[in-house]
Motif scaffolding. Structure first.
Motif, PDB file in Angstrom:
ATOM      1  N   ALA A   1       1.224  -1.764   0.254  1.00 54.99           N
ATOM      2  CA  ALA A   1      -0.371   0.008   0.092  1.00 54.99           C
ATOM      3  C   ALA A   1       0.833   1.533  -0.004  1.00 54.99           C
ATOM      4  O   ALA A   1       0.607   2.187  -0.600  1.00 54.99           O
ATOM      5  CB  ALA A   1      -0.904  -0.206   1.363  1.00 54.99           C
ATOM      6  N   ALA A   2       1.819   1.149   1.011  1.00 53.98           N
ATOM      7  CA  ALA A   2       3.385   2.780   0.578  1.00 53.98           C
ATOM      8  C   ALA A   2       3.886   1.980  -0.466  1.00 53.98           C
ATOM      9  O   ALA A   2       4.214   3.919  -0.806  1.00 53.98           O
ATOM     10  CB  ALA A   2       3.917   1.878   2.011  1.00 53.98           C
ATOM     11  N   LEU A   3       4.146   1.351  -1.494  1.00 53.84           N
ATOM     12  CA  LEU A   3       4.868   1.547  -2.422  1.00 53.84           C
ATOM     13  C   LEU A   3       4.026   2.089  -3.532  1.00 53.84           C
ATOM     14  O   LEU A   3       4.433   2.348  -4.718  1.00 53.84           O
ATOM     15  CB  LEU A   3       5.763   0.435  -2.566  1.00 53.84           C
ATOM     16  N   ALA A   4       2.739   1.943  -3.535  1.00 52.01           N
ATOM     17  CA  ALA A   4       2.091   1.668  -5.169  1.00 52.01           C
ATOM     18  C   ALA A   4       1.865   3.236  -5.815  1.00 52.01           C
ATOM     19  O   ALA A   4       1.751   3.856  -4.722  1.00 52.01           O
ATOM     20  CB  ALA A   4       0.392   0.838  -4.905  1.00 52.01           C
ATOM     21  N   PRO A   5       1.667   3.230  -6.653  1.00 51.01           N
ATOM     22  CA  PRO A   5       0.741   4.580  -7.199  1.00 51.01           C
ATOM     23  C   PRO A   5      -0.090   5.325  -6.913  1.00 51.01           C
ATOM     24  O   PRO A   5      -1.293   3.988  -6.723  1.00 51.01           O
ATOM     25  CB  PRO A   5       1.072   4.270  -9.011  1.00 51.01           C
ATOM     26  N   THR A   6      -0.423   6.191  -6.383  1.00 43.72           N
ATOM     27  CA  THR A   6      -1.711   6.997  -6.315  1.00 43.72           C
ATOM     28  C   THR A   6      -2.298   7.864  -6.840  1.00 43.72           C
ATOM     29  O   THR A   6      -1.270   8.136  -7.827  1.00 43.72           O
ATOM     30  CB  THR A   6      -1.581   6.722  -4.855  1.00 43.72           C
ATOM     31  N   ILE A   7      -3.638   8.560  -7.382  1.00 46.51           N
ATOM     32  CA  ILE A   7      -3.984   8.767  -7.671  1.00 46.51           C
ATOM     33  C   ILE A   7      -5.144  10.259  -6.967  1.00 46.51           C
ATOM     34  O   ILE A   7      -6.070   9.621  -6.277  1.00 46.51           O
ATOM     35  CB  ILE A   7      -5.351   8.806  -9.082  1.00 46.51           C
ATOM     36  N   THR A   8      -4.901  10.799  -6.212  1.00 46.02           N
ATOM     37  CA  THR A   8      -5.448  11.680  -6.015  1.00 46.02           C
ATOM     38  C   THR A   8      -5.981  12.876  -5.526  1.00 46.02           C
ATOM     39  O   THR A   8      -5.329  13.907  -6.527  1.00 46.02           O
ATOM     40  CB  THR A   8      -4.610  12.047  -4.608  1.00 46.02           C
ATOM     41  N   CYS A   9      -7.744  13.601  -5.555  1.00 47.97           N
ATOM     42  CA  CYS A   9      -7.988  14.404  -6.416  1.00 47.97           C
ATOM     43  C   CYS A   9      -8.069  15.679  -4.909  1.00 47.97           C
ATOM     44  O   CYS A   9      -7.601  16.018  -4.179  1.00 47.97           O
ATOM     45  CB  CYS A   9      -9.267  14.324  -6.293  1.00 47.97           C
ATOM     46  N   VAL A  10      -7.431  16.854  -6.268  1.00 46.61           N
ATOM     47  CA  VAL A  10      -6.918  18.622  -5.823  1.00 46.61           C
ATOM     48  C   VAL A  10      -7.422  19.278  -6.285  1.00 46.61           C
ATOM     49  O   VAL A  10      -7.364  20.134  -5.918  1.00 46.61           O
ATOM     50  CB  VAL A  10      -5.639  18.529  -5.479  1.00 46.61           C
TER      51      VAL A  10
ATOM     52  N   VAL B   1      -1.114  12.466  -9.294  1.00 43.39           N
ATOM     53  CA  VAL B   1      -0.604  10.573  -9.545  1.00 43.39           C
ATOM     54  C   VAL B   1       0.744  10.897  -8.586  1.00 43.39           C
ATOM     55  O   VAL B   1       1.701  11.998  -8.779  1.00 43.39           O
ATOM     56  CB  VAL B   1      -0.456  10.757 -11.002  1.00 43.39           C
ATOM     57  N   ARG B   2       0.813  10.072  -8.361  1.00 37.82           N
ATOM     58  CA  ARG B   2       2.212  10.158  -6.490  1.00 37.82           C
ATOM     59  C   ARG B   2       2.894   8.711  -7.009  1.00 37.82           C
ATOM     60  O   ARG B   2       1.754   7.602  -6.642  1.00 37.82           O
ATOM     61  CB  ARG B   2       2.348  10.417  -5.514  1.00 37.82           C
ATOM     62  N   PHE B   3       3.491   8.521  -7.142  1.00 37.33           N
ATOM     63  CA  PHE B   3       4.776   6.854  -7.374  1.00 37.33           C
ATOM     64  C   PHE B   3       6.090   7.425  -6.428  1.00 37.33           C
ATOM     65  O   PHE B   3       6.743   7.778  -7.410  1.00 37.33           O
ATOM     66  CB  PHE B   3       4.823   7.115  -8.812  1.00 37.33           C
ATOM     67  N   GLY B   4       5.677   7.118  -5.142  1.00 38.47           N
ATOM     68  CA  GLY B   4       7.980   7.292  -4.751  1.00 38.47           C
ATOM     69  C   GLY B   4       7.917   9.254  -4.779  1.00 38.47           C
ATOM     70  O   GLY B   4       6.502   9.971  -4.635  1.00 38.47           O
ATOM     71  N   ASN B   5       8.993   9.224  -4.849  1.00 39.34           N
ATOM     72  CA  ASN B   5       9.538  11.100  -5.423  1.00 39.34           C
ATOM     73  C   ASN B   5       8.336  11.465  -6.446  1.00 39.34           C
ATOM     74  O   ASN B   5       8.611  12.670  -6.330  1.00 39.34           O
ATOM     75  CB  ASN B   5      10.544  11.051  -5.051  1.00 39.34           C
ATOM     76  N   PHE B   6       7.902  10.606  -7.269  1.00 33.82           N
ATOM     77  CA  PHE B   6       7.992  11.271  -8.718  1.00 33.82           C
ATOM     78  C   PHE B   6       6.362  11.361  -8.899  1.00 33.82           C
ATOM     79  O   PHE B   6       5.516  11.013  -8.046  1.00 33.82           O
ATOM     80  CB  PHE B   6       7.577  10.386  -9.669  1.00 33.82           C
TER      81      PHE B   6
END
Length: 636
Positions: free
Chosen positions: A235-244, A285-290
């Motif tokens: 869960a902490a390593l997967a890419p995420t998509i968060t509404c802003v 979209v966040r994936f680690g530092n990206f």
């Protein structure tokens, strides 16, 4: 386990927008399985459905073993036909029901007044209803600052019952005057062990800002979080998509303060399409530092607030690596203030070949090229509206683009277009330094080519400063410490990297870095003579001695002068090395590594992992002079 991220901008012909985001886990390691999670954001116009469907079905699964068999999440950013009708037709006119059989759907929710073709919206709603296994997660959201209390075909609208485990902000159908302008979002929802909770009453609607702050890639049909399959650590390593941003509510937390969404109303002149655009959903979209940003057709009044939340300290370390230009590169978004705060390395515009609106517009191209567009007159007359003849519209379409102003005040941002643009009519082709990054085949403009961002697991943990920033930091540290100056202050390092990142070219970067360092070290009086040495056209091999001698003559002690000289030399020799093609990777690494060796024996510990893996890559089909083959640029 190793996750990867793929963001594919589908090259839709003409005007349209569609982006596919894929998170993959290769399944290597104990305690979890290979898995893939997919999200489609917007779908162009109806004719694009076949193209998009083909792209989706051709995506490989994580861990290999064939292609994906279902779309997990679908997002409609706003109710414009060139974003909506392709999604509608995917749901209603594609034969393979299982592929879209359980898709979770996010949109703006139920508007109180549409302001556009009611039948088009009803077609969208009915297409979802035709897929009983799909869930429109946002169907209870009231999309406006007005109660949803209207009828369609004589039938009053009511919210639907749905199980929710994280109680949303709600207000009754009757008796509420309005929505507060600065609602506190409260704690973001956390995964819950049991699917139990209250039932939303049928006479209540969720607030328009309900989606802001919520992650959507890993959710269930109630919009509540789920964990990736297998090990909980995934869960902490997967890419995420968060509404802003949603429905003109923009995430706008103060540093260290509570979660907050600020309502940014339409401008006084906003009407019709602009009102719809301002309500667009926007995501990080966040994936680690990206980090990556996408915002539909959102306009500058809302978009210019987003960087304050995404990069609160206005630093290079807080940069958003890739931004999709909102509204296909229209002049009503992607302002220079937005670019300056987001600090992207790459921008992508979704614009088909010879599109009717001549996207991307000159103002946007100039903004990305580092020109101060705010001081410029309009680049071209507005698109002719109603009452103009066909000949007048054709003349506007074929009019040559204006020349790019010569002055560049800031660094440029590499800009990719999803369709080939005719040099005779496209600003991005006829002017600027980034026209060669158009995708498509100039010999067949009907053959589109996608622009794809890829991030590996190793790249996701790379330092967001990139190779230039890391190299400069290590140069300053590696020079100061052996000279007895101690560890440089973080503010000194951050400021030097910021000066490097902001400059439009390597001469200006050297000038800016040297000026900043001398000022911070307390030797502002030595700036003029030292900068003259940095920017003089002498051999680079003697630059260190030139700067050190000039600084010493101006009263700067030997040790600080050496630090400033080393930083100036590094900037001059290494600036511009962050972008290379895969064909020149080995040669580039050798050049950068060689540039890190300073003449007076200090070897900065430049982060080799940054050079080896980069931050992310962009794959596209280059146009003239060498069209046809795909190319990959690695950004570092």
């Amino acid at each position: 386990m190793a996750w990867s991220l793929e963001i594919r901008h589908i090259a839709i012909a003409g005007t349209g927008d569609s982006t596919v985001i894929v998170a993959r886990d290769d399944g290597v390691g104990a305690g979890h399985v290979a898995q893939t999670r997919t999200c489609l954001i917007d779908g162009g116009k109806g004719p694009a459905k076949g193209q998009i469907d083909g792209v989706l079905r051709g995506l490989p699964r994580g861990g290999g073993g064939g292609n994906i068999t279902q779309l997990d999440v679908m997002v409609l950013t706003h109710y414009d036909a060139d974003h909506m009708t392709g999604l509608r037709d995917l749901l209603s006119k594609t034969a393979n029901a299982p592929f879209y059989g359980t898709t979770l759907i996010y949109d703006q929710g139920e508007p109180s007044a549409l302001g556009f073709d009611e039948n088009t919206y009803l077609g969208w709603v009915n297409a979802i209803r035709g897929r009983p296994g799909c869930t429109r997660v946002t169907r209870n959201v009231a999309a406006d600052q007005a109660r949803v209390n209207k009828g369609r075909y004589g039938l009053p609208l009511q919210p639907s019952n749905i199980q929710v485990r994280t109680v949303p902000a709600m207000w009754p159908l009757v008796g509420v005057a309005g929505i507060p302008n600065n609602p506190l979002l409260g704690a973001l929802p956390a995964p819950l062990a049991v699917p139990a909770g209250p039932l939303v009453a049928a006479n209540q609607w969720w607030h328009a800002y309900w989606l802001v702050g919520r992650e959507i890639l890993w959710t269930d049909a109630a919009g509540d979080p789920i964990a990736p399959a297998g090990a909980l650590a995934a869960a902490a390593l997967a890419p995420t998509i968060t509404c802003v941003a949603a429905n003109r509510y923009v995430r706008n937390d103060a540093v260290g303060g509570p979660a907050r969404a600020t309502y940014l109303p339409a401008t006084l002149l906003a009407q019709g399409d602009q009102v719809k655009n301002e309500k667009s959903l926007a995501f990080e979209v966040r994936f680690g530092n990206f980090r990556y940003y996408i915002g539909g057709d959102i306009e500058s009044p809302q978009e210019n607030t987003i960087p304050v939340y995404l990069n609160p300290n206005d630093s290079v370390a807080g940069r958003v690596h890739v931004t999709k230009t909102s509204h296909h590169g229209a002049e009503t978004a992607t302002s220079r203030a937005f670019v300056d705060r987001m600090r992207p390395l790459v921008a992508v515009s979704s614009c088909g070949a010879r599109n009717q609106f001549r996207h991307p517009r000159p103002e946007t191209v100039w903004s990305l090229d580092g020109v101060a567009v705010a001081a410029l007159p309009p680049a071209t007359p507005p698109k002719p509206g109603r009452g103009t003849t066909a000949a007048q519209k054709l003349a506007w379409t074929l009019a040559p683009p204006p020349a790019l102003p010569a002055a560049r005040a800031r660094r440029s941002v590499a800009h990719y277009l999803t369709g080939f643009q005719d040099p005779a009519t496209s600003t991005s082709m006829a002017t600027g330094t980034i026209g060669g990054l158009n995708s498509g085949d100039p010999l067949n403009i009907l053959l589109p080519h996608d622009v794809t961002i890829r991030v590996t697991a190793d790249q996701s943990v790379s330092n967001p400063l990139g190779s230039l920033g890391v190299g400069l930091v290590e140069t300053i540290r590696g020079t100061a410490t052996p000279l007895g100056l101690g560890a440089p202050a973080p503010a000194l390092l951050d400021g030097a990297v910021l000066a490097l990142d902001t400059a439009p070219d390597r001469a200006a970067a050297a000038d800016a870095v040297v000026r900043f360092l001398l000022t911070q070290l307390g030797y502002a009086g030595a700036i003029a003579v030292t900068v003259a040495a940095v920017t003089a056209g002498g051999p680079l091999g003697t630059l260190v001695q030139l700067v050190r001698q000039a600084a010493t003559n101006a009263g700067v002690p030997h040790a600080p002068a050496s630090v400033v000289a080393a930083a100036g030399k590094y900037v001059v020799e290494a600036h511009g090395m962050a972008l290379v093609t895969d064909r020149a990777l080995a040669a580039d690494r050798a050049v950068v590594d060689a540039a890190a060796v300073l003449p007076f024996g200090v070897q900065p510990l430049v982060n080799q992992a940054v050079h080896a893996t980069g931050l992310f890559s962009v794959t596209y089909h280059e146009m003239l002079p060498a069209p046809g083959g795909p190319r990959t640029n690695i950004y570092r």
